[in-house]
Scaffold this active site. Structure first.
Site, PDB file in Angstrom:
ATOM      1  N   GLU A 328       0.696  -1.329  -0.007  1.00  0.00           N
ATOM      2  CA  GLU A 328       0.150   0.058  -0.029  1.00  0.00           C
ATOM      3  C   GLU A 328       0.913   1.161   0.077  1.00  0.00           C
ATOM      4  OE1 GLU A 328      -3.907  -1.638   2.462  1.00  0.00           O
ATOM      5  OE2 GLU A 328      -2.194  -1.121   3.561  1.00  0.00           O
TER       6      GLU A 328
HETATM    7  C1  TNX Z   1      -4.551  -3.905   4.265  1.00  0.00           C
HETATM    8  S1  TNX Z   1      -2.930  -6.376   3.942  1.00  0.00           S
HETATM    9  C2  TNX Z   1      -3.333  -3.719   4.972  1.00  0.00           C
HETATM   10  C3  TNX Z   1      -3.102  -3.539   6.232  1.00  0.00           C
HETATM   11  C4  TNX Z   1      -4.269  -3.223   6.893  1.00  0.00           C
HETATM   12  C5  TNX Z   1      -5.465  -4.504   6.732  1.00  0.00           C
HETATM   13  C6  TNX Z   1      -6.716  -4.351   7.329  1.00  0.00           C
HETATM   14  C7  TNX Z   1      -1.882  -5.235   3.967  1.00  0.00           C
HETATM   15  C8  TNX Z   1      -0.680  -5.660   3.382  1.00  0.00           C
HETATM   16  N1  TNX Z   1      -2.210  -3.884   4.363  1.00  0.00           N
HETATM   17  O1  TNX Z   1      -2.510  -2.077   6.469  1.00  0.00           O
HETATM   18  O2  TNX Z   1      -4.311  -3.283   8.431  1.00  0.00           O
HETATM   19  O3  TNX Z   1      -5.766  -4.146   5.449  1.00  0.00           O
HETATM   20  O4  TNX Z   1      -7.482  -5.506   6.906  1.00  0.00           O
END
Ligand code: TNX
Length: 516
Positions: A328
């Site tokens: 992300e």
């Molecule tokens: C996505 S999954 C994220 C996290 C969040 C999560 C909540 C991922 C690699 N990153 O930053 O906590 O969703 O479900």
């Protein structure tokens, strides 16, 4: 040819079929196959139960002694028997190491005159002990002596894992979880033969592990009020961390630390504004948004920071993997992301660790033999395919199957729902080897069940979302694909309920399961 192949396939699954069809419950009502995760092979022998009595001893020597000690610790409280551990003895549960068993595998023979547990390594004995515990009545979970018959169903189990990597992840960043809470989670996951615990130790809200060369990280990022919504706070000191590593290792669980970067770094930047490109400290954030922070990729100082953190973490982490996040990164331009990974992935190797990261790190040619944690929902991912062709391995954590922080259904208190509701059957009914086009079974290292903590404050919150779904992932990770069977799984899970109840684990009583 097709006929021949199905005949061979039939022969291969035959031991399992015999096991489940012919398995008669022993005197306790428990069958040799009533184990979570399902055992690879079981051959029950009628009338061959072993009864634990006051005279039962546990025998072991050398490197088998530790597993014997953990077996004694399981058996003593509820039976009230002495269960001495000795080198030799009479009617015994005999633990021994011998060559010839598969990695982490074991063989368990239960006869009226004794029990033999054999493995090539101590880990195999430990996993065999977890199986033994489930072959005894649920009252074995009691903390004080119970008046009842303690029998084990007769026969032979030959067991081994499907994948070398069977993981769970706990997020300590969004809400800090104390060492006691982490230990309780280790106790639970290790019963199901999970062998890795990934700790998500930093994020936009907080920084949860002490780094001596950058003390502000935890002074600021671990302060009270750094949990989501301004809750809690806290961090692991180096001693806490080392102690968790040791505690986990006693249960054959290897800790994997994660520092998420170049995104998810707001807490670090609040403590050290020089980690931003404009040098201005951002405001502390305890909301649940993601994707707004980024390390300054063009600054040398960034790499001094990253190297210090990786070095200090590697020094206190005996396990092979170090997780560098990489997910992300919406605030990091693509070119900068690649430039960052070109510097950072080699740093992990410089300190003797294999880089582990969210699957986005597969976009980098520097990924090499790194491990990519696939968390997407799609069935094909071109950069993962390319990285795999170049030697990367994949751990499967598809968000719509493996994310323990998703709600079970719309009524679940707590949890998130961006990847959909995940009831037990959804968590169970998929095949890691067939999930992603272009990722053959040989590239799948295993599975991991992440538990993000945005909505989780304490142990009860953790246990309610993790159980029973974590067990579905554990079975996908351990049991052979040929044994995959929802009806069998749900029956075994239903009988496990009283064990959790005895242990005080507040699990979700899924309506898909008939709980006994
Ligand atoms: C996505 S999954 C994220 C996290 C969040 C999560 C909540 C991922 C690699 N990153 O930053 O906590 O969703 O479900």
């Amino acid at each position: 040819m097709r006929l021949l192949r199905s005949a061979i396939a039939l022969l291969l699954v035959l031991p399992l079929v015999t096991a489940s069809a012919g398995a008669q419950p022993g005197r306790s009502g428990i069958r040799l196959t009533d184990v979570l995760p399902a055992v690879a092979e079981a051959v029950p022998v009628r009338g061959a139960d072993f009864h634990l009595t006051e005279d039962t001893v546990i025998t072991a020597s050398g490197a088998a002694t530790a597993a014997a000690g953990s077996l004694a610790a399981v058996l003593r409280p509820a039976t009230g028997f002495d269960m001495p551990v000795a080198e030799t003895g009479g009617r015994a549960i005999a633990l021994a190491l011998e060559p010839g068993h598969p990695d982490e595998g074991y063989r368990l023979d239960i006869r009226p005159d004794g029990v033999d547990l054999r493995a090539s390594e101590p880990a195999g004995l430990f996993f065999g002990v977890q199986t033994l515990r489930q072959l005894l009545p649920p009252a074995i979970e009691a903390k004080n002596p119970q008046r009842q018959r303690w029998s084990l169903p007769g026969g032979r189990i030959t067991d081994r894992p499907r994948y070398a990597f069977r993981g769970a992840m706990l997020d300590l960043a969004r809400h800090f979880h104390t060492p006691a809470e982490v230990r309780a989670y280790i106790d639970q996951i290790s019963r199901f033969k999970i062998n890795y615990l990934h700790l998500h130790l930093s994020d936009d809200q907080g920084w949860r592990v002490q780094i001596d060369s950058w003390p502000g990280l935890t002074e600021v990022g671990g302060a009270p009020g750094t949990g989501v919504g301004g809750d809690g706070g806290g961090f692991l000191t180096k001693d806490d961390y080392r102690e968790l590593v040791r505690y986990a290792a006693e249960r054959y669980v290897t800790i994997i630390p994660e520092i998420d970067m170049p995104g998810h770094v707001n807490a670090a930047q609040v403590a050290y504004p020089e980690l931003t490109c404009d040098g201005v400290a951002p405001r502390p954030r305890t909301d649940m948004r993601v994707g707004y922070s980024s390390l300054c990729v063009r600054e040398e100082n960034t790499y001094r920071f990253v190297e210090d953190v990786i070095r200090e973490l590697a020094e206190m982490t005996p396990g092979p993997y170090l997780h560098v996040g990489g997910d992300e990164t919406f605030a990091t331009p693509h070119g900068s992301y690649l430039a960052f990974q070109r510097r950072v992935l080699p740093l992990v190797r410089k300190y003797g660790k294999i880089p582990y990261g969210w699957h986005e790190i597969g976009q980098s040619p520097a990924a090499g033999d790194a491990v990519l944690q696939f968390w997407g929902r799609e069935r094909a991912n071109p950069s993962v395919t390319t990285a795999v062709a170049a030697g990367a391995k994949v751990v499967m954590s598809p968000a719509n199957r493996a994310y323990l922080d998703m709600k079970y259904d719309s009524l679940t208190p707590g949890g998130l729902d961006w990847a959909g509701a995940i009831e037990v059957r959804t968590a169970y009914d998929w095949n890691p080897d067939r999930l992603l086009a272009g990722v053959p079974a040989t590239a799948v290292l295993g599975v991991e069940a992440p538990l993000w903590s945005e909505t989780l404050r304490d142990r009860a919150d953790i246990e309610f979302l993790a159980f029973p779904r974590l067990v579905a992932l554990a079975e996908l990770g351990w049991s052979p694909q040929a044994s995959h069977d929802w009806e069998s799984f749900r029956a075994r899970l239903g009988s496990y309920g009283p064990r959790w109840a005895r242990q005080g684990v507040g699990f979700h009583r899924s309506p898909q399961i008939r709980w006994s």
